[in-house]
Enzyme design. Structure first.
Site, mmCIF file in Angstrom:
data_model
loop_
_atom_site.group_PDB
_atom_site.id
_atom_site.type_symbol
_atom_site.label_atom_id
_atom_site.label_comp_id
_atom_site.label_asym_id
_atom_site.label_seq_id
_atom_site.Cartn_x
_atom_site.Cartn_y
_atom_site.Cartn_z
ATOM 1 C CB THR A 200 11.061 2.511 -76.056
ATOM 2 O OG1 THR A 200 11.993 1.916 -75.151
ATOM 3 C CG2 THR A 200 10.413 1.444 -76.915
ATOM 4 C CE1 TYR B 134 12.815 -7.029 -79.777
ATOM 5 C CE2 TYR B 134 12.166 -7.714 -81.972
ATOM 6 C CZ TYR B 134 12.779 -6.807 -81.125
ATOM 7 O OH TYR B 134 13.356 -5.666 -81.638
ATOM 8 C CD GLU C 203 19.649 -8.676 -77.206
ATOM 9 O OE1 GLU C 203 18.598 -8.565 -76.561
ATOM 10 O OE2 GLU C 203 20.284 -7.694 -77.649
ATOM 11 C CG ASN D 92 11.845 1.573 -81.694
ATOM 12 O OD1 ASN D 92 12.277 0.646 -82.376
ATOM 13 N ND2 ASN D 92 11.608 1.458 -80.401
ATOM 14 C CG PHE E 257 4.081 -4.461 -77.857
ATOM 15 C CD1 PHE E 257 5.331 -4.961 -78.185
ATOM 16 C CD2 PHE E 257 3.899 -3.905 -76.601
ATOM 17 C CE1 PHE E 257 6.382 -4.917 -77.287
ATOM 18 C CE2 PHE E 257 4.951 -3.854 -75.682
ATOM 19 C CZ PHE E 257 6.192 -4.374 -76.032
ATOM 20 N NE ARG F 21 14.760 3.121 -80.235
ATOM 21 C CZ ARG F 21 14.791 2.263 -79.225
ATOM 22 N NH1 ARG F 21 14.850 2.692 -77.976
ATOM 23 N NH2 ARG F 21 14.756 0.966 -79.462
ATOM 24 N NE ARG G 223 18.559 0.485 -73.652
ATOM 25 C CZ ARG G 223 17.424 -0.136 -74.010
ATOM 26 N NH1 ARG G 223 17.444 -1.099 -74.930
ATOM 27 N NH2 ARG G 223 16.281 0.203 -73.484
ATOM 28 C CE LYS H 30 14.025 -2.342 -83.090
ATOM 29 N NZ LYS H 30 12.980 -2.017 -82.084
ATOM 30 C CG HIS I 62 17.463 -4.528 -80.287
ATOM 31 N ND1 HIS I 62 16.526 -4.788 -79.308
ATOM 32 C CD2 HIS I 62 18.578 -5.229 -79.936
ATOM 33 C CE1 HIS I 62 17.067 -5.612 -78.407
ATOM 34 N NE2 HIS I 62 18.303 -5.898 -78.773
HETATM 35 P P1 GDP Z 1 13.737 -1.055 -76.245
HETATM 36 O O1 GDP Z 1 14.656 -1.830 -75.340
HETATM 37 O O2 GDP Z 1 13.896 0.442 -76.110
HETATM 38 O O3 GDP Z 1 13.835 -1.488 -77.698
HETATM 39 O O4 GDP Z 1 12.224 -1.322 -75.773
HETATM 40 P P2 GDP Z 1 11.465 -2.642 -75.248
HETATM 41 O O5 GDP Z 1 12.430 -3.728 -74.905
HETATM 42 O O6 GDP Z 1 10.513 -2.197 -74.192
HETATM 43 O O7 GDP Z 1 10.575 -3.082 -76.500
HETATM 44 C C1 GDP Z 1 11.120 -3.820 -77.567
HETATM 45 C C2 GDP Z 1 10.561 -3.275 -78.862
HETATM 46 O O8 GDP Z 1 9.154 -3.523 -78.908
HETATM 47 C C3 GDP Z 1 10.665 -1.755 -79.035
HETATM 48 O O9 GDP Z 1 11.920 -1.323 -79.489
HETATM 49 C C4 GDP Z 1 9.574 -1.480 -80.056
HETATM 50 O O10 GDP Z 1 9.991 -1.817 -81.386
HETATM 51 C C5 GDP Z 1 8.483 -2.467 -79.602
HETATM 52 N N1 GDP Z 1 7.542 -1.840 -78.659
HETATM 53 C C6 GDP Z 1 7.767 -1.418 -77.386
HETATM 54 N N2 GDP Z 1 6.669 -0.914 -76.820
HETATM 55 C C7 GDP Z 1 5.691 -1.028 -77.762
HETATM 56 C C8 GDP Z 1 4.302 -0.688 -77.797
HETATM 57 O O11 GDP Z 1 3.729 -0.177 -76.817
HETATM 58 N N3 GDP Z 1 3.627 -0.969 -78.957
HETATM 59 C C9 GDP Z 1 4.231 -1.543 -80.045
HETATM 60 N N4 GDP Z 1 3.495 -1.781 -81.159
HETATM 61 N N5 GDP Z 1 5.535 -1.880 -80.046
HETATM 62 C C10 GDP Z 1 6.256 -1.621 -78.943
#
Ligand code: GDP
Length: 138
Positions: A91, A49, A126, A112, A57, A102, A85, A9, A115
């Site tokens: 996350t 997304y 994807e 973070n 968010f 991370r 993962r 990212k 992805h």
């Molecule tokens: P991942 O699969 O671990 O990447 O997590 P998710 O699918 O839940 O979320 C997708 C992405 O959204 C994450 O990797 C973060 O970049 C962002 N994200 C997730 N949770 C939050 C949050 O609570 N706040 C913000 N600002 N971004 C978030």
């Protein structure tokens, strides 16, 4: 063998740590079989997304992921999806295990660093989003 999509990212490309992250990916036993650097458009980011569009968010996430270059990659290994993962960590970097990407590199729950696809159906969607078959060299 299984394939998964990785994105390094903008927080990571800005800090010039794509090499460090790729070293962790390869040390975990994942082969990088396709790779490109690009800047996502807002339209592309909203589609990629789309599953998060009702989350509070969502707009911040789209702004972040379009804020600079990303490196998109196809990774291959046995159980590549679960393996990546695990290699990425949770996350929220505050909850990520020591030694994960991370834990070592992420700045925040949003910025973070990486992805990784979360299921085999999503991995296929994807990978197809970014790569043609000819661009993947296993
Ligand atoms: P991942 O699969 O671990 O990447 O997590 P998710 O699918 O839940 O979320 C997708 C992405 O959204 C994450 O990797 C973060 O970049 C962002 N994200 C997730 N949770 C939050 C949050 O609570 N706040 C913000 N600002 N971004 C978030």
């Amino acid at each position: 063998m299984e394939r998964t999509l990785s994105i390094i990212k903008p927080d990571a490309t800005k800090r010039s740590i794509t090499g460090k992250i790729n070293a962790m990916i390869e040390e975990a036993g994942l082969s990088i079989i396709a790779q490109k650097r690009l800047i996502l458009s807002v339209v592309q980011a909203e589609e990629f997304y789309g599953v998060h569009k009702e989350r509070p968010f969502f707009r911040d996430l789209v702004n972040f992921i379009t804020s600079g270059p990303v490196v998109v990659q196809v990774l291959e290994a046995e159980n590549a999806i679960a393996l990546y993962r695990k290699t990425m960590g949770a996350t929220n970097p505050k909850e990520a295990d020591k030694g994960t990407i991370r834990y070592e590199h992420a700045e925040s729950i949003e910025a973070n660093s990486v992805h990784g696809s979360d299921s085999s159906d999503n991995a296929k969607i994807e990978i197809d989003f970014f790569f043609t078959d000819e661009e993947i060299v296993g």
